[in-house]
Design a protein around this motif. Sequence first.
Motif, PDB file in Angstrom:
ATOM      1  N   CYS A  13      -7.086   4.473  -7.625  1.00 51.59           N
ATOM      2  CA  CYS A  13      -7.382   3.675  -6.947  1.00 51.59           C
ATOM      3  C   CYS A  13      -6.656   3.726  -5.422  1.00 51.59           C
ATOM      4  N   GLU A  14      -7.451   5.114  -4.582  1.00 53.16           N
ATOM      5  CA  GLU A  14      -7.447   4.732  -3.466  1.00 53.16           C
ATOM      6  C   GLU A  14      -6.639   4.338  -2.497  1.00 53.16           C
ATOM      7  N   ARG A  15      -5.730   4.134  -1.450  1.00 55.87           N
ATOM      8  CA  ARG A  15      -4.619   3.363  -0.574  1.00 55.87           C
ATOM      9  C   ARG A  15      -4.969   2.113  -1.435  1.00 55.87           C
ATOM     10  N   TYR A  16      -3.914   2.202  -2.638  1.00 55.85           N
ATOM     11  CA  TYR A  16      -3.206   1.292  -3.497  1.00 55.85           C
ATOM     12  C   TYR A  16      -2.142   0.358  -2.134  1.00 55.85           C
ATOM     13  N   PRO A  17      -1.836  -0.712  -2.453  1.00 62.33           N
ATOM     14  CA  PRO A  17      -0.478  -1.116  -1.409  1.00 62.33           C
ATOM     15  C   PRO A  17       0.898  -0.898  -2.326  1.00 62.33           C
ATOM     16  N   ILE A  18       1.645  -1.273  -2.070  1.00 58.64           N
ATOM     17  CA  ILE A  18       2.606  -1.775  -2.163  1.00 58.64           C
ATOM     18  C   ILE A  18       4.055  -2.689  -2.025  1.00 58.64           C
ATOM     19  N   GLN A  62       6.478  -1.613   3.041  1.00 53.61           N
ATOM     20  CA  GLN A  62       5.514  -1.216   2.487  1.00 53.61           C
ATOM     21  C   GLN A  62       4.553  -0.256   3.018  1.00 53.61           C
ATOM     22  N   VAL A  63       4.320   0.616   1.357  1.00 54.71           N
ATOM     23  CA  VAL A  63       3.224   2.061   1.134  1.00 54.71           C
ATOM     24  C   VAL A  63       1.974   2.044   0.739  1.00 54.71           C
ATOM     25  N   HIS A  87      14.173  -6.579  -4.774  1.00 57.26           N
ATOM     26  CA  HIS A  87      13.788  -8.397  -5.223  1.00 57.26           C
ATOM     27  C   HIS A  87      12.947  -8.819  -5.598  1.00 57.26           C
ATOM     28  N   MET A  88      12.161  -8.096  -4.939  1.00 55.86           N
ATOM     29  CA  MET A  88      10.713  -8.106  -5.023  1.00 55.86           C
ATOM     30  C   MET A  88       9.945  -7.554  -5.182  1.00 55.86           C
ATOM     31  N   VAL A  89       8.660  -6.960  -6.038  1.00 54.58           N
ATOM     32  CA  VAL A  89       7.474  -5.783  -5.758  1.00 54.58           C
ATOM     33  C   VAL A  89       6.688  -6.572  -5.703  1.00 54.58           C
ATOM     34  N   LEU A  90       5.854  -5.970  -4.442  1.00 55.23           N
ATOM     35  CA  LEU A  90       3.890  -7.061  -4.892  1.00 55.23           C
ATOM     36  C   LEU A  90       3.153  -5.758  -4.903  1.00 55.23           C
TER      37      LEU A  90
END
Length: 90
Positions: A13-18, A62-63, A87-90
């Motif tokens: 999945c390209e350009r997957y945001p984290i 964000q990456v 604290h959080m990873v979305l």
Amino acid sequence: MNDVQAPKIEFPCERYPIKVIGDAGEGFAALVIEIMRRHVADFDENTLVMRDSSKGRFMSVQVLITASGPDQLQAIHMDLRATGRVHMVL
């Protein structure tokens, strides 16, 4: 009851945001970059966006990555949380 189902993600999945939220301070973004490089062979730092919270206590980084699968995403999440600063990873 709502029967809405989340869309299926196909890998890679390209350009997957984290988005990573943690304690602001020296080296937080560098820490996130180091972990991303460990898990994403073609990680591009140019996708990185940083924001401080209104009082400056927290920072979000964000990456966008090319996600290869659930195992990779789980490993990234675990390494980020293991730092003690996240604290959080979305």
